[in-house]
Write a protein that holds these residues in place. Structure first.
Motif, PDB file in Angstrom:
ATOM      1  N   VAL A  26       0.767  -0.944   0.076  1.00  0.00           N
ATOM      2  CA  VAL A  26       0.418   0.258  -0.504  1.00  0.00           C
ATOM      3  C   VAL A  26       1.057   0.595  -0.411  1.00  0.00           C
ATOM      4  CG1 VAL A  26      -1.712   1.115   1.277  1.00  0.00           C
ATOM      5  CG2 VAL A  26      -2.213  -1.620   1.432  1.00  0.00           C
ATOM      6  N   VAL A  27       1.996   0.834   0.266  1.00  0.00           N
ATOM      7  CA  VAL A  27       2.371   2.500   0.872  1.00  0.00           C
ATOM      8  C   VAL A  27       3.241   2.715  -0.434  1.00  0.00           C
ATOM      9  CG1 VAL A  27       4.812   3.105   1.656  1.00  0.00           C
ATOM     10  CG2 VAL A  27       3.681   2.047   3.416  1.00  0.00           C
ATOM     11  N   ARG A  28       3.613   1.487  -0.464  1.00  0.00           N
ATOM     12  CA  ARG A  28       4.734   1.372  -3.042  1.00  0.00           C
ATOM     13  C   ARG A  28       3.283   2.544  -3.370  1.00  0.00           C
ATOM     14  NH1 ARG A  28       6.461  -2.853  -2.786  1.00  0.00           N
ATOM     15  NH2 ARG A  28       8.629  -1.893  -2.201  1.00  0.00           N
ATOM     16  N   LYS A  29       2.346   2.353  -3.250  1.00  0.00           N
ATOM     17  CA  LYS A  29       1.195   2.664  -4.354  1.00  0.00           C
ATOM     18  C   LYS A  29       1.104   4.070  -3.902  1.00  0.00           C
ATOM     19  CE  LYS A  29      -1.394  -1.618  -5.231  1.00  0.00           C
ATOM     20  NZ  LYS A  29      -2.712  -2.930  -5.277  1.00  0.00           N
ATOM     21  N   TYR A  34       1.346   9.423  -5.756  1.00  0.00           N
ATOM     22  CA  TYR A  34       1.857  11.097  -5.054  1.00  0.00           C
ATOM     23  C   TYR A  34       3.435  11.598  -6.214  1.00  0.00           C
ATOM     24  CZ  TYR A  34       4.851  14.835  -1.970  1.00  0.00           C
ATOM     25  OH  TYR A  34       5.698  15.099  -1.916  1.00  0.00           O
ATOM     26  N   ALA A  35       4.182  10.420  -6.099  1.00  0.00           N
ATOM     27  CA  ALA A  35       5.156  11.216  -6.554  1.00  0.00           C
ATOM     28  C   ALA A  35       4.052  11.049  -8.935  1.00  0.00           C
ATOM     29  CB  ALA A  35       6.105   9.794  -7.401  1.00  0.00           C
ATOM     30  N   SER A  36       3.495  10.528  -8.799  1.00  0.00           N
ATOM     31  CA  SER A  36       2.788  11.263 -10.649  1.00  0.00           C
ATOM     32  C   SER A  36       2.077  12.307  -9.980  1.00  0.00           C
ATOM     33  CB  SER A  36       1.584   9.384 -10.772  1.00  0.00           C
ATOM     34  OG  SER A  36       2.378   8.604 -11.231  1.00  0.00           O
ATOM     35  N   VAL A  62      -0.644  10.305   7.799  1.00  0.00           N
ATOM     36  CA  VAL A  62      -1.277   9.318   8.512  1.00  0.00           C
ATOM     37  C   VAL A  62      -0.160   7.664   8.933  1.00  0.00           C
ATOM     38  CG1 VAL A  62      -3.286   8.053   9.349  1.00  0.00           C
ATOM     39  CG2 VAL A  62      -3.053  11.079   8.310  1.00  0.00           C
ATOM     40  N   MET A  63       0.049   7.236   7.175  1.00  0.00           N
ATOM     41  CA  MET A  63      -0.005   5.543   8.012  1.00  0.00           C
ATOM     42  C   MET A  63       1.711   6.012   7.715  1.00  0.00           C
ATOM     43  SD  MET A  63      -1.235   4.003   4.517  1.00  0.00           S
ATOM     44  CE  MET A  63      -1.046   2.251   4.675  1.00  0.00           C
ATOM     45  N   MET A  64       2.625   6.974   7.431  1.00  0.00           N
ATOM     46  CA  MET A  64       3.363   6.638   8.047  1.00  0.00           C
ATOM     47  C   MET A  64       4.115   7.383   9.518  1.00  0.00           C
ATOM     48  SD  MET A  64       4.269   4.516   5.790  1.00  0.00           S
ATOM     49  CE  MET A  64       6.442   4.699   6.636  1.00  0.00           C
ATOM     50  N   GLY A  65       2.972   8.122  10.034  1.00  0.00           N
ATOM     51  CA  GLY A  65       2.707   8.800  11.863  1.00  0.00           C
ATOM     52  C   GLY A  65       3.527   9.443  11.564  1.00  0.00           C
ATOM     53  N   THR A  66       3.556  10.609  10.238  1.00  0.00           N
ATOM     54  CA  THR A  66       4.254  12.226  10.359  1.00  0.00           C
ATOM     55  C   THR A  66       3.394  13.398  10.137  1.00  0.00           C
ATOM     56  OG1 THR A  66       4.523  11.539   8.145  1.00  0.00           O
ATOM     57  CG2 THR A  66       6.411  10.797   9.874  1.00  0.00           C
ATOM     58  N   LEU A  80       9.892   0.761   3.717  1.00  0.00           N
ATOM     59  CA  LEU A  80      10.000  -0.582   1.867  1.00  0.00           C
ATOM     60  C   LEU A  80      11.373  -0.662   2.095  1.00  0.00           C
ATOM     61  CD1 LEU A  80       8.962   1.943  -0.288  1.00  0.00           C
ATOM     62  CD2 LEU A  80       7.495   0.199   0.313  1.00  0.00           C
ATOM     63  N   ALA A  81      12.430  -0.281   2.156  1.00  0.00           N
ATOM     64  CA  ALA A  81      14.788  -0.586   2.381  1.00  0.00           C
ATOM     65  C   ALA A  81      14.273  -2.008   2.727  1.00  0.00           C
ATOM     66  CB  ALA A  81      15.085   0.465   2.236  1.00  0.00           C
TER      67      ALA A  81
END
Length: 103
Positions: A26-29, A34-36, A62-66, A80-81
């Motif tokens: 989900v994060v990768r998507k 976001y980049a697109s 929200v997903m990354m807590g920032t 992802l790494a």
């Protein structure tokens, strides 16, 4: 444990507590979207694109807590790494296991 449709799963931490972890797929998507959207907005500013970019940025934060998109992208890169990391014996000696998304 995975919460259906949320993109978040529960994992046991080192301390033995369960923590919520974003699903790397989900994060990768979200990062791709976001980049697109950033590219589309740079090419031609549109209100609809700006709104969608704001929504995707908020969701990533929200997903990354920032509360900052740069921090969210950095944490997403780290997640992802780590998700794609091979066992220590077979990792790249330089520590370069993949590409990073520039903000």
């Amino acid at each position: 444990m995975v919460f259906r449709g949320s993109g978040i799963r529960s994992e046991k931490s080192r301390e033995g507590r369960y923590v919520l972890v974003p699903d790397p797929k989900v994060v990768r998507k979200l990062l791709t979207r976001y980049a697109s959207l950033r590219i589309a907005q740079a090419e031609r500013e549109r209100e609809a694109t700006a709104r969608e970019l704001e929504d995707v940025s908020y969701t990533l934060c929200v997903m990354m807590g920032t509360s900052d998109i740069r921090d969210a992208v950095g944490r997403a890169d780290a997640l992802l790494a780590g998700a794609g990391r091979a066992p220590a014996a077979t990792t790249d000696p330089d520590g370069e296991n993949g590409l990073r998304l520039a903000v």
